[in-house]
Write a protein that holds these residues in place. Structure first.
Motif, PDB file in Angstrom:
ATOM      1  N   GLN A 193       6.491  -3.031   0.331  1.00 48.81           N
ATOM      2  CA  GLN A 193       6.822  -3.370   1.716  1.00 48.81           C
ATOM      3  C   GLN A 193       7.686  -2.308   2.398  1.00 48.81           C
ATOM      4  O   GLN A 193       7.863  -2.349   3.611  1.00 48.81           O
ATOM      5  CB  GLN A 193       7.523  -4.729   1.772  1.00 48.81           C
ATOM      6  CG  GLN A 193       6.608  -5.868   1.407  1.00 48.81           C
ATOM      7  CD  GLN A 193       7.332  -7.201   1.298  1.00 48.81           C
ATOM      8  OE1 GLN A 193       8.552  -7.264   1.399  1.00 48.81           O
ATOM      9  NE2 GLN A 193       6.571  -8.262   1.069  1.00 48.81           N
ATOM     10  N   LEU A 194       8.193  -1.345   1.647  1.00 48.30           N
ATOM     11  CA  LEU A 194       9.061  -0.323   2.228  1.00 48.30           C
ATOM     12  C   LEU A 194       8.322   0.597   3.199  1.00 48.30           C
ATOM     13  O   LEU A 194       8.890   1.068   4.170  1.00 48.30           O
ATOM     14  CB  LEU A 194       9.712   0.519   1.127  1.00 48.30           C
ATOM     15  CG  LEU A 194      10.686  -0.214   0.222  1.00 48.30           C
ATOM     16  CD1 LEU A 194      11.146   0.702  -0.917  1.00 48.30           C
ATOM     17  CD2 LEU A 194      11.879  -0.728   1.017  1.00 48.30           C
ATOM     18  N   SER A 195       7.046   0.855   2.898  1.00 51.33           N
ATOM     19  CA  SER A 195       6.268   1.768   3.730  1.00 51.33           C
ATOM     20  C   SER A 195       4.784   1.539   3.480  1.00 51.33           C
ATOM     21  O   SER A 195       4.378   1.215   2.359  1.00 51.33           O
ATOM     22  CB  SER A 195       6.624   3.218   3.387  1.00 51.33           C
ATOM     23  OG  SER A 195       5.699   4.106   3.963  1.00 51.33           O
ATOM     24  N   ASN A 196       3.978   1.742   4.525  1.00 54.32           N
ATOM     25  CA  ASN A 196       2.522   1.656   4.356  1.00 54.32           C
ATOM     26  C   ASN A 196       1.987   2.822   3.531  1.00 54.32           C
ATOM     27  O   ASN A 196       0.833   2.799   3.118  1.00 54.32           O
ATOM     28  CB  ASN A 196       1.835   1.624   5.720  1.00 54.32           C
ATOM     29  CG  ASN A 196       2.046   0.307   6.427  1.00 54.32           C
ATOM     30  OD1 ASN A 196       2.266  -0.726   5.801  1.00 54.32           O
ATOM     31  ND2 ASN A 196       2.001   0.343   7.746  1.00 54.32           N
ATOM     32  N   SER A 197       2.815   3.830   3.299  1.00 54.38           N
ATOM     33  CA  SER A 197       2.410   4.980   2.495  1.00 54.38           C
ATOM     34  C   SER A 197       2.492   4.704   0.992  1.00 54.38           C
ATOM     35  O   SER A 197       1.923   5.456   0.199  1.00 54.38           O
ATOM     36  CB  SER A 197       3.288   6.187   2.815  1.00 54.38           C
ATOM     37  OG  SER A 197       3.105   6.591   4.140  1.00 54.38           O
TER      38      SER A 197
ATOM     39  N   ILE B 161       2.804   7.375  -3.754  1.00 52.16           N
ATOM     40  CA  ILE B 161       2.929   7.414  -2.302  1.00 52.16           C
ATOM     41  C   ILE B 161       1.942   8.447  -1.750  1.00 52.16           C
ATOM     42  O   ILE B 161       1.779   9.531  -2.333  1.00 52.16           O
ATOM     43  CB  ILE B 161       4.368   7.817  -1.891  1.00 52.16           C
ATOM     44  CG1 ILE B 161       5.355   6.778  -2.418  1.00 52.16           C
ATOM     45  CG2 ILE B 161       4.491   7.971  -0.385  1.00 52.16           C
ATOM     46  CD1 ILE B 161       6.808   7.128  -2.165  1.00 52.16           C
TER      47      ILE B 161
ATOM     48  N   GLU C 167       3.008  11.195   3.702  1.00 53.08           N
ATOM     49  CA  GLU C 167       4.332  10.652   4.033  1.00 53.08           C
ATOM     50  C   GLU C 167       5.335  11.793   4.203  1.00 53.08           C
ATOM     51  O   GLU C 167       5.508  12.615   3.317  1.00 53.08           O
ATOM     52  CB  GLU C 167       4.797   9.696   2.942  1.00 53.08           C
ATOM     53  CG  GLU C 167       6.188   9.152   3.136  1.00 53.08           C
ATOM     54  CD  GLU C 167       6.377   8.366   4.403  1.00 53.08           C
ATOM     55  OE1 GLU C 167       7.321   8.674   5.143  1.00 53.08           O
ATOM     56  OE2 GLU C 167       5.580   7.449   4.659  1.00 53.08           O
TER      57      GLU C 167
ATOM     58  N   ASN D 154       8.655  11.172   5.200  1.00 53.76           N
ATOM     59  CA  ASN D 154      10.008  10.670   5.021  1.00 53.76           C
ATOM     60  C   ASN D 154      10.229  10.144   3.593  1.00 53.76           C
ATOM     61  O   ASN D 154      10.755   9.050   3.408  1.00 53.76           O
ATOM     62  CB  ASN D 154      10.267   9.574   6.058  1.00 53.76           C
ATOM     63  CG  ASN D 154      11.718   9.491   6.432  1.00 53.76           C
ATOM     64  OD1 ASN D 154      12.561  10.178   5.868  1.00 53.76           O
ATOM     65  ND2 ASN D 154      12.021   8.626   7.379  1.00 53.76           N
TER      66      ASN D 154
ATOM     67  N   LYS E 170      13.780   8.971   2.352  1.00 45.36           N
ATOM     68  CA  LYS E 170      14.188   7.630   2.782  1.00 45.36           C
ATOM     69  C   LYS E 170      13.581   6.563   1.867  1.00 45.36           C
ATOM     70  O   LYS E 170      14.243   5.600   1.492  1.00 45.36           O
ATOM     71  CB  LYS E 170      13.768   7.383   4.228  1.00 45.36           C
ATOM     72  CG  LYS E 170      14.212   6.048   4.767  1.00 45.36           C
ATOM     73  CD  LYS E 170      13.780   5.853   6.207  1.00 45.36           C
ATOM     74  CE  LYS E 170      14.196   4.465   6.660  1.00 45.36           C
ATOM     75  NZ  LYS E 170      13.411   3.989   7.774  1.00 45.36           N
ATOM     76  N   ILE E 171      12.317   6.749   1.493  1.00 42.27           N
ATOM     77  CA  ILE E 171      11.654   5.800   0.593  1.00 42.27           C
ATOM     78  C   ILE E 171      12.334   5.806  -0.772  1.00 42.27           C
ATOM     79  O   ILE E 171      12.582   4.756  -1.350  1.00 42.27           O
ATOM     80  CB  ILE E 171      10.142   6.113   0.474  1.00 42.27           C
ATOM     81  CG1 ILE E 171       9.456   5.874   1.836  1.00 42.27           C
ATOM     82  CG2 ILE E 171       9.492   5.255  -0.608  1.00 42.27           C
ATOM     83  CD1 ILE E 171       8.016   6.283   1.870  1.00 42.27           C
TER      84      ILE E 171
ATOM     85  N   SER F  28      15.533   3.910  -0.579  1.00 46.81           N
ATOM     86  CA  SER F  28      15.272   2.474  -0.484  1.00 46.81           C
ATOM     87  C   SER F  28      14.832   1.889  -1.828  1.00 46.81           C
ATOM     88  O   SER F  28      15.211   0.772  -2.180  1.00 46.81           O
ATOM     89  CB  SER F  28      14.214   2.190   0.572  1.00 46.81           C
ATOM     90  OG  SER F  28      14.667   2.591   1.838  1.00 46.81           O
TER      91      SER F  28
END
Length: 128
Positions: free
Chosen positions: A25-29, A110, A114, A116, A119-120, A123
């Motif tokens: 859920q952190l990123s769609n990547s 990932i 991506e 960023n 940041k992932i 997180s």
């Protein structure tokens, strides 16, 4: 009534699965999030529903065996060089981020598009 060892194990697997769901859920990547043990066995893993896996079943087994072996051998160097923060493997199509916590390895793939990724990573550290 006391929990049996089997109940305790199931509870742990549910906890790992929830962490993997949180990572997705952190990123769609994020394509895949999984937890493997010291022998390369998948305890839980989730592929994003709209993603086609890049590796076949046998390739995944080999990948996880290699990663678990690497992580196990690295434990001997902790006293000399410090605890491992994470491992980042950059491939043409995906980036693989590997974290170790206790005797478990979190394996996250990932999309290479991506931008960023820092940041992932930050997180994910908070999630696990």
């Amino acid at each position: 009534m006391a929990n049996t060892p089997a109940d305790a194990w199931k509870s742990k697997i549910v906890q790992y699965r929830k962490k993997c769901q949180s990572i997705l859920q952190l990123s769609n990547s994020v394509r895949y999030a999984g937890v493997i043990n010291a022998y390369g066995r998948t305890l839980t893993g989730i592929v994003r529903s709209d993603v086609k896996p890049l590796l076949k079943s046998e390739q995944v087994k080999n990948e996880f065996f290699i990663i678990s072996t690497l992580m196990t051998l690295r434990r001997d160097t902790v006293s000399a060089i410090g605890k491992l923060d994470y491992v980042l493997l950059q491939h043409l199509k995906v980036s693989i981020i590997i974290f170790q916590k206790d005797d478990l390895t979190y394996y996250v793939s990932i999309d290479r598009t991506e931008k960023n990724i820092d940041k992932i990573i930050s997180s994910i550290k908070k999630t696990i």
